[in-house]
Every structure is written in C-alpha cells, then in structure tokens.
Design a protein around this motif. Sequence first.
Motif, PDB file in Angstrom:
ATOM      1  N   GLY A 140       0.829  -1.187   0.000  1.00 49.13           N
ATOM      2  CA  GLY A 140       0.000   0.000   0.000  1.00 49.13           C
ATOM      3  C   GLY A 140       0.869   1.243   0.000  1.00 49.13           C
ATOM      4  O   GLY A 140       1.866   1.318   0.719  1.00 49.13           O
ATOM      5  N   ARG A 141       0.516   2.243  -0.839  1.00 51.53           N
ATOM      6  CA  ARG A 141       1.323   3.458  -0.949  1.00 51.53           C
ATOM      7  C   ARG A 141       0.779   4.539  -0.019  1.00 51.53           C
ATOM      8  O   ARG A 141      -0.432   4.684   0.162  1.00 51.53           O
ATOM      9  CB  ARG A 141       1.309   3.998  -2.374  1.00 51.53           C
ATOM     10  CG  ARG A 141       1.709   3.015  -3.460  1.00 51.53           C
ATOM     11  CD  ARG A 141       3.094   2.406  -3.249  1.00 51.53           C
ATOM     12  NE  ARG A 141       3.655   1.958  -4.516  1.00 51.53           N
ATOM     13  CZ  ARG A 141       3.352   0.804  -5.102  1.00 51.53           C
ATOM     14  NH1 ARG A 141       2.501  -0.029  -4.526  1.00 51.53           N
ATOM     15  NH2 ARG A 141       3.911   0.476  -6.255  1.00 51.53           N
ATOM     16  N   VAL A 142       1.697   5.309   0.561  1.00 50.69           N
ATOM     17  CA  VAL A 142       1.323   6.445   1.398  1.00 50.69           C
ATOM     18  C   VAL A 142       1.342   7.687   0.514  1.00 50.69           C
ATOM     19  O   VAL A 142       2.394   8.082  -0.011  1.00 50.69           O
ATOM     20  CB  VAL A 142       2.293   6.596   2.581  1.00 50.69           C
ATOM     21  CG1 VAL A 142       1.949   7.835   3.392  1.00 50.69           C
ATOM     22  CG2 VAL A 142       2.232   5.346   3.468  1.00 50.69           C
ATOM     23  N   ILE A 143       0.182   8.282   0.341  1.00 50.70           N
ATOM     24  CA  ILE A 143       0.044   9.441  -0.548  1.00 50.70           C
ATOM     25  C   ILE A 143       0.041  10.713   0.295  1.00 50.70           C
ATOM     26  O   ILE A 143      -0.736  10.848   1.243  1.00 50.70           O
ATOM     27  CB  ILE A 143      -1.249   9.347  -1.373  1.00 50.70           C
ATOM     28  CG1 ILE A 143      -1.321   7.995  -2.094  1.00 50.70           C
ATOM     29  CG2 ILE A 143      -1.346  10.507  -2.357  1.00 50.70           C
ATOM     30  CD1 ILE A 143      -0.155   7.708  -3.012  1.00 50.70           C
ATOM     31  N   ARG A 144       0.936  11.636  -0.057  1.00 50.79           N
ATOM     32  CA  ARG A 144       1.056  12.912   0.650  1.00 50.79           C
ATOM     33  C   ARG A 144       0.591  14.058  -0.264  1.00 50.79           C
ATOM     34  O   ARG A 144       0.641  13.948  -1.493  1.00 50.79           O
ATOM     35  CB  ARG A 144       2.499  13.151   1.081  1.00 50.79           C
ATOM     36  CG  ARG A 144       3.027  12.136   2.105  1.00 50.79           C
ATOM     37  CD  ARG A 144       4.487  12.379   2.396  1.00 50.79           C
ATOM     38  NE  ARG A 144       5.051  11.440   3.360  1.00 50.79           N
ATOM     39  CZ  ARG A 144       5.196  11.684   4.659  1.00 50.79           C
ATOM     40  NH1 ARG A 144       4.794  12.833   5.180  1.00 50.79           N
ATOM     41  NH2 ARG A 144       5.728  10.773   5.459  1.00 50.79           N
ATOM     42  N   ASN A 145       0.172  15.176   0.359  1.00 52.62           N
ATOM     43  CA  ASN A 145      -0.239  16.355  -0.414  1.00 52.62           C
ATOM     44  C   ASN A 145       0.947  17.285  -0.639  1.00 52.62           C
ATOM     45  O   ASN A 145       2.091  16.961  -0.280  1.00 52.62           O
ATOM     46  CB  ASN A 145      -1.405  17.076   0.258  1.00 52.62           C
ATOM     47  CG  ASN A 145      -1.049  17.575   1.661  1.00 52.62           C
ATOM     48  OD1 ASN A 145       0.132  17.766   1.991  1.00 52.62           O
ATOM     49  ND2 ASN A 145      -2.066  17.789   2.489  1.00 52.62           N
ATOM     50  N   GLU A 146       0.658  18.452  -1.213  1.00 46.48           N
ATOM     51  CA  GLU A 146       1.722  19.402  -1.539  1.00 46.48           C
ATOM     52  C   GLU A 146       2.439  19.939  -0.300  1.00 46.48           C
ATOM     53  O   GLU A 146       3.558  20.426  -0.369  1.00 46.48           O
ATOM     54  CB  GLU A 146       1.165  20.575  -2.364  1.00 46.48           C
ATOM     55  CG  GLU A 146       0.143  21.443  -1.654  1.00 46.48           C
ATOM     56  CD  GLU A 146      -1.260  20.848  -1.669  1.00 46.48           C
ATOM     57  OE1 GLU A 146      -2.169  21.474  -1.094  1.00 46.48           O
ATOM     58  OE2 GLU A 146      -1.431  19.743  -2.260  1.00 46.48           O
ATOM     59  N   LYS A 147       1.806  19.817   0.877  1.00 48.07           N
ATOM     60  CA  LYS A 147       2.433  20.238   2.132  1.00 48.07           C
ATOM     61  C   LYS A 147       3.188  19.086   2.805  1.00 48.07           C
ATOM     62  O   LYS A 147       3.627  19.202   3.939  1.00 48.07           O
ATOM     63  CB  LYS A 147       1.376  20.785   3.088  1.00 48.07           C
ATOM     64  CG  LYS A 147       0.674  22.038   2.591  1.00 48.07           C
ATOM     65  CD  LYS A 147      -0.354  22.509   3.610  1.00 48.07           C
ATOM     66  CE  LYS A 147      -1.069  23.756   3.136  1.00 48.07           C
ATOM     67  NZ  LYS A 147      -2.095  24.218   4.116  1.00 48.07           N
ATOM     68  N   ASN A 148       3.277  17.984   2.080  1.00 51.74           N
ATOM     69  CA  ASN A 148       3.940  16.764   2.580  1.00 51.74           C
ATOM     70  C   ASN A 148       3.170  16.105   3.716  1.00 51.74           C
ATOM     71  O   ASN A 148       3.722  15.322   4.491  1.00 51.74           O
ATOM     72  CB  ASN A 148       5.379  17.057   3.027  1.00 51.74           C
ATOM     73  CG  ASN A 148       6.247  15.805   2.996  1.00 51.74           C
ATOM     74  OD1 ASN A 148       6.094  14.948   2.117  1.00 51.74           O
ATOM     75  ND2 ASN A 148       7.151  15.673   3.939  1.00 51.74           N
ATOM     76  N   GLU A 149       1.899  16.413   3.829  1.00 51.06           N
ATOM     77  CA  GLU A 149       1.044  15.788   4.838  1.00 51.06           C
ATOM     78  C   GLU A 149       0.441  14.505   4.266  1.00 51.06           C
ATOM     79  O   GLU A 149       0.158  14.417   3.072  1.00 51.06           O
ATOM     80  CB  GLU A 149      -0.078  16.744   5.246  1.00 51.06           C
ATOM     81  CG  GLU A 149       0.413  18.024   5.882  1.00 51.06           C
ATOM     82  CD  GLU A 149      -0.704  19.036   6.044  1.00 51.06           C
ATOM     83  OE1 GLU A 149      -0.564  19.915   6.916  1.00 51.06           O
ATOM     84  OE2 GLU A 149      -1.702  18.955   5.298  1.00 51.06           O
ATOM     85  N   VAL A 150       0.224  13.550   5.142  1.00 57.15           N
ATOM     86  CA  VAL A 150      -0.399  12.292   4.704  1.00 57.15           C
ATOM     87  C   VAL A 150      -1.855  12.555   4.328  1.00 57.15           C
ATOM     88  O   VAL A 150      -2.619  13.119   5.121  1.00 57.15           O
ATOM     89  CB  VAL A 150      -0.318  11.233   5.811  1.00 57.15           C
ATOM     90  CG1 VAL A 150      -1.095   9.980   5.408  1.00 57.15           C
ATOM     91  CG2 VAL A 150       1.131  10.888   6.117  1.00 57.15           C
ATOM     92  N   GLU A 151      -2.213  12.139   3.131  1.00 52.32           N
ATOM     93  CA  GLU A 151      -3.586  12.274   2.669  1.00 52.32           C
ATOM     94  C   GLU A 151      -4.362  10.973   2.825  1.00 52.32           C
ATOM     95  O   GLU A 151      -5.467  10.943   3.341  1.00 52.32           O
ATOM     96  CB  GLU A 151      -3.616  12.691   1.196  1.00 52.32           C
ATOM     97  CG  GLU A 151      -3.361  14.167   0.969  1.00 52.32           C
ATOM     98  CD  GLU A 151      -4.547  15.014   1.403  1.00 52.32           C
ATOM     99  OE1 GLU A 151      -5.703  14.574   1.258  1.00 52.32           O
ATOM    100  OE2 GLU A 151      -4.307  16.120   1.919  1.00 52.32           O
TER     101      GLU A 151
END
Length: 459
Positions: A140-151
């Motif tokens: 499973g991949r951990v997807i982050r947003n442009e602020k490097n926060e976990v989405e």
Amino acid sequence: MANRYAVILAAGQGTRMKSKLYKVLHPVLGRPMVQHVLDQVKAVSLDEVVTIVGHGAELVKEHLGEESKFVLQAEQLGTGHAVIQAEKLLKDKEGTTIVVCGDTPLITNKTYLDLFEHHEKESSKATILTAIAPNPSGYGRVIRNEKNEVERIVEHKDANENELRVEEINTGTYCFDNKALFEALKEVSNDNVQGEYYLTDVIEIMKNKSEKVSAYVTPEFEETLGVNDRVALAQAEKTMKKRINEQHMRNGVTIIDPENTYIHPDVIIEQDVVLHPGSIITGSSVIKENAEIGPHSEIANCEIGESTIIKQSVATDSKIGDRVNVGPFAHIRPDATIGNGAKVGNFVEIKKSTLGEGSKVSHLSYIGDAQVGSNVNVGCGTITVNYDGKNKYLTTIEDDAFIGCNSNLVAPVTVGKGSYIAAGSTITKDVPEGSLSIARSKQSNKEGYATRIKNRKKD
C-alpha cells in the motif's frame, strides 16, 4: 509521557504458509514470531498489551502466557474488525495505542520507540509507520499532499499510474490516540470486494474530520518485513541471524563465518569467544570468555566455562566447566556437569552424570547416571550399565580411580577412591578403596589348535 498501550494482531491462520502450525507461531531463530513482536514492543514501557487471537488461540496464549491480555476474534473479518475486539479493554483509556502485526518479527524496540515519540511530539491522532521500499510492488502506498502531509493510503491494486511510482509504503504498524481510534472504528464499513473491515480506513475517516495524521519513515526497510510464506520466513531468519551475530561481534566475539553461525536471541557470549563455522547455539546458553566452539557444534541451554573447547559435538541442558576439552564427536546429554579441566573425548556420551575436576573420558565410552570424582581416568570402551529395562541405577566412581579399557560397571555399584579396574572387567560388586579389581574369565591357550583348523580347510 502519555499512557501507552499495544494491540498485537495474531488471529490469522496464514494459509500461504501451508502449515498446520499457526502463522505467528512459526519460529525465527527458535522463537515464535509473535514472541519477538511482544518482546520488542514491551521494551518501550507499555501500560497494557492486548493480543488478538483467533486460529490457534490456545497455543498463542500458552506461548505468551501472562505477558499479555487476550481477546478472541472468532471470525477473521479484517484488521479493523480485529482491533475493535479490544474495545472493552481499551476504549475509555487516555493515551497512545500502537497496533502491530504478529507476523513482523524484525521491527526493533528502537523503531517502536521512535514511532511513539514522533506521534506524541506531533500531537497526531494517527501516525503510520512507513518505509521507503526499493521495490514497492504489492505494498500500500502512502500518498502525501503538496504540504507533505499524509492524505491517504492506497492499496497497490487500486493505485493509479502516478501513485504506483510512490516508494513510501505502509508497513501495517500504527500509533493512534486511543479514544480517537475506537471512535473511528465505529464508522469503518465492510463495503468492499473482500467484505472486510480495514484498519487503513481509519486514516481516511480521521482525515475527513480534519484530524492530524502523520507518518514516521523508518530508515530500516528490512525491519518491516511481514512474513506470509516460507520464503519470507527464511528471509526473516537470515536478517535476524545477521543482526544478532553482528551485535556479538561488536561486543568482542570472533565469529569466523557469520553466514553459517546460528545464535538464538537469549544466548549470552562473553568477550574473546571464538565461534567456528556451523556452530548452533540456542536457548539460554551462556558461553564464557576465551571459549572456543565448533566447527559444527550444537549447544542448547548450556553454561560453557572459560577457555573451554568444544569441537564437532552436541551439548544440551548441561554445565561444562573451565578449561574443558570436549570432542570431536562427543554428546553431552541433559543434566550433565563437567568439572574444570576435564576431558570428554571422541565418541563419548555423557548423560545425567557428574564428571569431576581433571577427570578424563577420552574415547568410545558411555557414562550415564554416574557420579565420577576428580582425577579419574576412564579407559576406552567403558560403559556404566545403568538400566535394567525398568529402572535406572547410579554408578559412583570416587577420586583418583583408574578404569581400564572395555570395562562394564553394572549399577548400582561403587568404585572406591584410588582403585584400579583391570581392562575387560565386568564389575558387579563394590570395589574397596585402593583395590585392584579383576572380573574376567581366565585365559586359556590351546597351542597348535588354529594351525590344525587351517590344515583341515586345505584338505
């Protein structure tokens, strides 16, 4: 510091192991996987541990004993369903709960501690233990947003082309605010292809509530291995072996061939011990300084004294003193005590016996149920005849006795201090101190008899 709790997921049968033994009980270097997990997670000072059991519940409980509380997951309906079984024990408690899988035996207490500290420092409601995978396929991949926060977490099969390029993977280990965890679990649905309740859905539920979700990236990807089949089990064994061997070498132990030396986690080895290839040291063995083990020796639950040498031999549940020489090809069976400076030579078996200081049993002998004093010499081929088919009996050989070759000492019997037993004797009565005992039939020579026999054959 906040209160800390742990939930260990250990309910699955592990069909891919293709085994009658439940997955989490498969050993890695002699210790069940779930025991490795419990030992490491408990090292971070937990207030309570709850293990979720299902298949093989009684065996798992038996192995872990009073180190954990247990909750039964009667039906295996997913990881979220497993965790919610602990609700009665944990739901109203303040603090942080770590959720770990019972099939991840390589994660160290340092990694668990770093995860706890990161979670608490960030004041997160959930923190995912992640890693950068050289080949993330299947994870499973951990997807982050442009602020490097976990989405969110996206399973491999559901990931799009861009998400598949992400190398940060979910390891299946999490820290949660305890109350927030059980609140979110109430909202987890089984509306998916598998019809299961996934713990990963808690992350999305918390994000939708604008709760803070973070990730701690462990630098040790190989720690995060989940064991699902025998191939992964062998990989875990290899990694654990390397870790343990390197620690001993850093502590001053010489391991000639680390790839072919097996040391269990509870073994204690002092400085300047030398381990030769093929050595297998298990259980709660203690090897004291300057000892030399191997090649190809097996030591289980033994104390081995200083400067003792054991070559190509097996020793189990026994105590072997200082400056002892054992082997090659000796067998020290349970409940043996070998005194300082003694010698146990090739093809000698010792069982439930004491061999005193300086005594020697140099070759081809069996010493069972015996008390052997100091400075005793036991000749080649000697047997303590300890078993009559129903009961075992004691042989006592006192200090400074000399036992000639091919002697049978039929127990119960005592050979007195300083006595001599003539070679080839069968001793059935006690031998007084300082005596010579001869117990063999009288030799009779028939001169010329062999020649006559040969001549008959020629005719």
